[in-house]
Motif scaffolding. Structure first.
Motif, short mmCIF file in Angstrom:
data_model
loop_
_atom_site.label_atom_id
_atom_site.label_comp_id
_atom_site.label_asym_id
_atom_site.label_seq_id
_atom_site.Cartn_x
_atom_site.Cartn_y
_atom_site.Cartn_z
N ARG A 242 36.42 2.56 -52.10
CA ARG A 242 36.97 1.20 -52.08
C ARG A 242 36.32 0.36 -50.99
NH1 ARG A 242 43.35 0.36 -53.30
NH2 ARG A 242 43.35 1.17 -55.42
N GLY A 243 35.93 1.02 -49.91
CA GLY A 243 35.37 0.30 -48.79
C GLY A 243 33.90 -0.05 -49.00
N TYR A 244 33.36 -0.79 -48.04
CA TYR A 244 31.96 -1.21 -48.12
C TYR A 244 31.10 -0.48 -47.09
CZ TYR A 244 33.66 -4.78 -51.23
OH TYR A 244 34.24 -5.42 -52.29
N THR A 245 31.70 0.49 -46.42
CA THR A 245 30.94 1.35 -45.51
C THR A 245 31.26 2.79 -45.88
OG1 THR A 245 32.74 1.34 -43.89
CG2 THR A 245 31.05 -0.35 -43.67
N GLY A 246 30.30 3.67 -45.73
CA GLY A 246 30.51 5.08 -46.06
C GLY A 246 30.45 5.31 -47.55
N GLY A 247 30.45 6.60 -47.92
CA GLY A 247 30.46 6.96 -49.32
C GLY A 247 29.12 6.88 -50.01
N THR A 248 28.07 6.51 -49.29
CA THR A 248 26.77 6.31 -49.93
C THR A 248 26.07 7.63 -50.26
OG1 THR A 248 25.73 6.12 -47.75
CG2 THR A 248 26.43 4.07 -48.82
N ARG A 249 26.58 8.74 -49.72
CA ARG A 249 25.97 10.04 -50.00
C ARG A 249 26.76 10.84 -51.03
NH1 ARG A 249 25.74 12.33 -44.01
NH2 ARG A 249 27.87 11.55 -44.16
N SER A 250 27.63 10.16 -51.77
CA SER A 250 28.50 10.86 -52.71
C SER A 250 28.49 10.17 -54.07
CB SER A 250 29.93 10.93 -52.16
OG SER A 250 29.97 11.63 -50.94
N TYR A 273 29.25 14.50 -63.10
CA TYR A 273 28.72 15.26 -61.98
C TYR A 273 29.01 14.49 -60.70
CZ TYR A 273 25.37 16.79 -58.46
OH TYR A 273 24.80 17.18 -57.28
N PHE A 274 29.44 15.22 -59.67
CA PHE A 274 29.75 14.60 -58.38
C PHE A 274 29.15 15.43 -57.26
CE2 PHE A 274 32.81 14.06 -54.76
CZ PHE A 274 32.44 12.75 -54.44
N HIS A 275 28.41 14.75 -56.39
CA HIS A 275 27.92 15.39 -55.17
C HIS A 275 28.73 14.85 -54.00
CE1 HIS A 275 25.37 17.01 -52.05
NE2 HIS A 275 25.28 15.80 -51.51
N ASP A 276 29.45 15.73 -53.34
CA ASP A 276 30.25 15.34 -52.18
C ASP A 276 29.39 15.49 -50.93
OD1 ASP A 276 32.08 14.90 -50.21
OD2 ASP A 276 33.27 16.69 -50.57
N GLY A 277 28.90 14.36 -50.42
CA GLY A 277 28.12 14.38 -49.20
C GLY A 277 28.82 13.74 -48.03
N ASP A 278 30.11 13.36 -48.23
CA ASP A 278 30.86 12.65 -47.19
C ASP A 278 32.21 13.30 -46.89
OD1 ASP A 278 29.19 10.04 -46.81
OD2 ASP A 278 29.37 10.28 -48.97
N SER A 314 46.36 19.85 -36.09
CA SER A 314 46.26 18.41 -36.34
C SER A 314 44.94 17.84 -35.87
CB SER A 314 47.41 17.66 -35.65
OG SER A 314 48.66 18.09 -36.15
N THR A 315 44.35 18.46 -34.85
CA THR A 315 43.09 17.93 -34.32
C THR A 315 41.87 18.48 -35.05
OG1 THR A 315 43.06 19.70 -32.66
CG2 THR A 315 44.05 17.60 -32.02
N VAL A 316 42.06 19.43 -35.95
CA VAL A 316 40.95 19.98 -36.73
C VAL A 316 40.60 19.01 -37.85
CG1 VAL A 316 40.24 21.83 -38.28
CG2 VAL A 316 41.52 22.37 -36.20
N THR A 317 39.33 18.65 -37.96
CA THR A 317 38.87 17.76 -39.02
C THR A 317 38.10 18.58 -40.05
OG1 THR A 317 38.66 15.92 -37.47
CG2 THR A 317 37.50 15.73 -39.57
N PRO A 318 38.66 18.78 -41.25
CA PRO A 318 37.96 19.56 -42.27
C PRO A 318 36.65 18.89 -42.67
CG PRO A 318 40.28 19.27 -42.83
CD PRO A 318 39.98 18.35 -41.70
N SER A 319 35.63 19.68 -42.84
CA SER A 319 34.32 19.17 -43.25
C SER A 319 33.86 19.93 -44.49
CB SER A 319 33.31 19.35 -42.11
OG SER A 319 32.02 18.96 -42.53
N THR A 320 33.48 19.20 -45.54
CA THR A 320 33.08 19.83 -46.79
C THR A 320 31.85 19.15 -47.37
OG1 THR A 320 34.47 18.37 -48.13
CG2 THR A 320 35.47 20.43 -47.39
N SER A 321 31.19 19.87 -48.23
CA SER A 321 30.21 19.30 -49.15
C SER A 321 30.36 20.08 -50.45
CB SER A 321 28.79 19.41 -48.60
OG SER A 321 28.43 20.77 -48.42
N ALA A 322 29.94 19.48 -51.56
CA ALA A 322 30.18 20.13 -52.85
C ALA A 322 29.28 19.54 -53.91
CB ALA A 322 31.64 20.00 -53.26
N ASP A 323 29.06 20.33 -54.94
CA ASP A 323 28.43 19.88 -56.17
C ASP A 323 29.30 20.37 -57.32
OD1 ASP A 323 25.60 18.72 -55.52
OD2 ASP A 323 25.82 20.51 -54.24
N VAL A 324 29.88 19.44 -58.06
CA VAL A 324 30.85 19.78 -59.10
C VAL A 324 30.46 19.10 -60.40
CG1 VAL A 324 33.29 19.73 -59.76
CG2 VAL A 324 32.66 19.97 -57.34
N THR A 325 30.58 19.84 -61.49
CA THR A 325 30.29 19.33 -62.84
C THR A 325 31.51 19.51 -63.73
OG1 THR A 325 27.94 19.89 -62.62
CG2 THR A 325 28.78 19.56 -64.84
#
Length: 562
Positions: A242-250, A273-278, A314-325
């Protein structure tokens, strides 16, 4: 030329137009400069090709909820601890007023060129909740690793919010512009169309994606160019943000190949197909980390220690990447002019790469003297998890009379147990069987799925299916009636189960009963009332009946020329 919403596309066969639920995204506000520019273009076009559509709206909601399910692990400054008893339980009461102001414009400059633009305020709550902050002093062993103080979220700050965040944050992310697109069509039969820009989009009827996004869509409707029975091909590339910053790698890619037999009859093969790069899928791990914290609670010996342990999660920030079809099909068929059947079925395949948030957390808990017991302790820095998920959304609608429709539906979204709590030496290469979606939007019931009058107001985010990724297995019946002029009624009921048991060991979400009444005083003014109840089952530790009462007052203006 504005498209209907995904809910209208999927369930658009209603007693009459007003009988359908409010459009999810009629949220359009006209920008004067864009409209002026479009009118200049329009003035130069042929008079017979000119098309102008304007939409304005003010949607008001008065909402009262009792015993709503608390989906977040919230901190209590008074108790200096998180309220673990309320987590994923019917405990939360809330009464509030909210509204959305919207308007938009679509201008067809010629038969082959058009522009659309829309803005909306988002769901504005004059007395909305925003997380405040407090601090917790950590014991020496924890402080040496994380430092002091640790900032925790509480829930005691009241301010005006837009879409669940401050107005300033919403303005910075979106500038309140939801749609700004250009449409090109082949002259004549319009068998080829191209859309470029930001607009509301759906993939697989909302099972995978239904939200605003930046992208391009190409449609080849060969039936319009050649003959009946020719195929229809649609290709789409989306940056789902929805935003205009971020999300460009997904990027999210969609392909659809099918045949349309009539306006309401079609069959299509689906590919996405979705590549999760963010770290989009990292957001769905928040409730799973909360479950880890709740599971650790039994190992803590006092409320202060509870706060300290949960502060770490609460201070842990999950980090992921994925390729899903996703592969599947969708179809609609009418029998005898009275019965319509619809079905969408998907299989999801891919790989999820998760930066493990637990090693540091579990090591620190052990140094703090916490007996982890059966709590899963994953030592890998990164988990590589193949994913296999399934989704089926099917429905039937029967036109009993000119004013009455009954229907039934079935929904299955595969679920999975919390991988961070599973026992065993390693989670690496263990298949995750929950159905993953980029930004899903399903409105089968009003409480569990946030449908009904409030579906226009519902925020959306990346998630896995069901509560805490446990999946959904549900079925229901609906009845719609419009026998009195300007008045329409809708009643529905459903039984809901999870695909995998909860932390409490149960799989029965409960039984939900929904009811709605809408009366149109004029074509621009309507009032609606909705009452819903969900009788919770064994999925929850507590079985308090959930109540929801809404009153809506909607002002709409539509203008179309050409």
């Amino acid at each position: 030329m504005y498209p209907t919403s995904a809910s209208e596309r999927a369930h658009g066969w209603t007693v009459c137009r007003l009988c359908s639920s409010p459009a999810k995204r009629s949220l359009r506000v006209t920008a004067a400069s864009t409209l002026a520019l479009a009118l200049v273009f329009g003035a130069t076009s042929a008079a017979h090709a000119f098309e102008l559509e304007l939409k304005l709206g003010l949607l008001n909601r008065f909402t009262m909820r009792r015993n709503a399910v608390e989906r977040f692990l919230r901190y209590s400054p008074q108790a200096r601890a998180y309220d673990t008893d309320a987590f994923v339980n019917p405990r939360r009461d809330d009464t509030f007023y909210s509204f959305v102001a919207n308007a938009g414009v679509y201008l067809g400059v010629t038969r082959w060129l058009g522009f659309g633009f829309s803005v909306d305020s988002g769901e504005l709550r004059p007395n909305g909740r925003l997380p405040a902050t407090t601090t917790v002093t950590m014991p020496d062993a924890i402080a040496q690793r994380y430092g002091e103080p640790v900032v925790l979220s509480t829930d005691d700050q009241r301010t005006t919010t837009s879409n669940g965040q401050s107005i300033e944050a919403e303005a910075k992310q979106t500038v309140f512009v939801r749609q700004a697109f250009m449409r090109l069509m082949a002259p004549g039969s319009e068998w080829l169309s191209l859309e470029v820009g930001r607009r509301d989009l759906d993939v697989a009827g909302g099972l995978i994606y239904d939200d605003y996004g930046l992208g391009a869509s190409l449609v080849l409707d060969l039936q319009k160019k050649w003959r009946e029975g020719a195929p229809r091909v649609a290709l789409r590339a989306i940056l789902p943000t929805r935003g205009y910053t971020g999300g460009t790698r997904s990027p999210l890619l969609e392909g659809r190949f099918g045949w349309a037999f009539s306006k309401l009859e079609s069959i299509s093969l689906l590919f996405s197909y979705f590549h999760d790069g963010d770290s989009n899928f990292g957001r769905m791990l928040d409730p799973l980390l909360s479950e880890v914290a709740v599971s650790s609670a039994a190992a803590a010996d006092n409320p202060t220690r509870h706060a300290q342990l949960f502060a770490l999660s609460s201070t842990v920030t999950p980090s992921t990447s994925a390729d899903v079809t996703w592969l599947g099909f969708a179809g609609n068929k009418i029998f005898g002019g009275k019965l319509m059947l619809s079905c969408t079925a998907l299989v999801q395949l891919g790989q999820l790469r998760l930066k493990n948030p637990l090693p540091e957390l579990t090591q620190t808990l052990a140094r703090a003297g916490v007996d982890l017991g059966a709590l899963g302790t994953r030592s890998e820095d990164e988990l590589l998890m193949p994913t296999v998920g399934f989704a089926v959304d099917a429905g039937a609608r029967v036109l009993l009379t000119e004013n009455m429709v009954i229907g039934g539906w079935f929904l299955y979204l595969s679920g999975a147990a919390n991988p961070l709590l599973q026992s065993g030496d390693s989670l690496d290469n263990t298949t995750y069987r929950g159905f993953l979606s980029v930004v899903p939007y399903i409105t089968r019931t009003n409480i569990f799925f946030s449908g009904g009058l409030n579906q226009t107001f519902t925020g959306r985010r990346t998630s896995s299916a069901g509560l805490n990724a446990r999946g959904v297995l549900a079925g229901g019946l609906t009845w719609e009636w419009g026998g009195i002029k300007h008045l329409e009624l809708r009643v529905g009921g459903a039984a809901l189960f999870s695909d995998v048991a909860s932390m409490s060991g149960g799989r029965f979400y409960g039984v939900e009963i929904d009811s709605e009444a809408t009366y149109a005083f004029t074509k621009w003014l309507g009032v609606s009332v909705e009452y819903d109840a969900l009788l919770p089952g064994g999925f929850f530790r507590e079985q308090r009946t959930i109540h929801q009462l809404l009153v809506g007052l909607d002002l709409r203006f539509d203008y179309h020329k050409g």
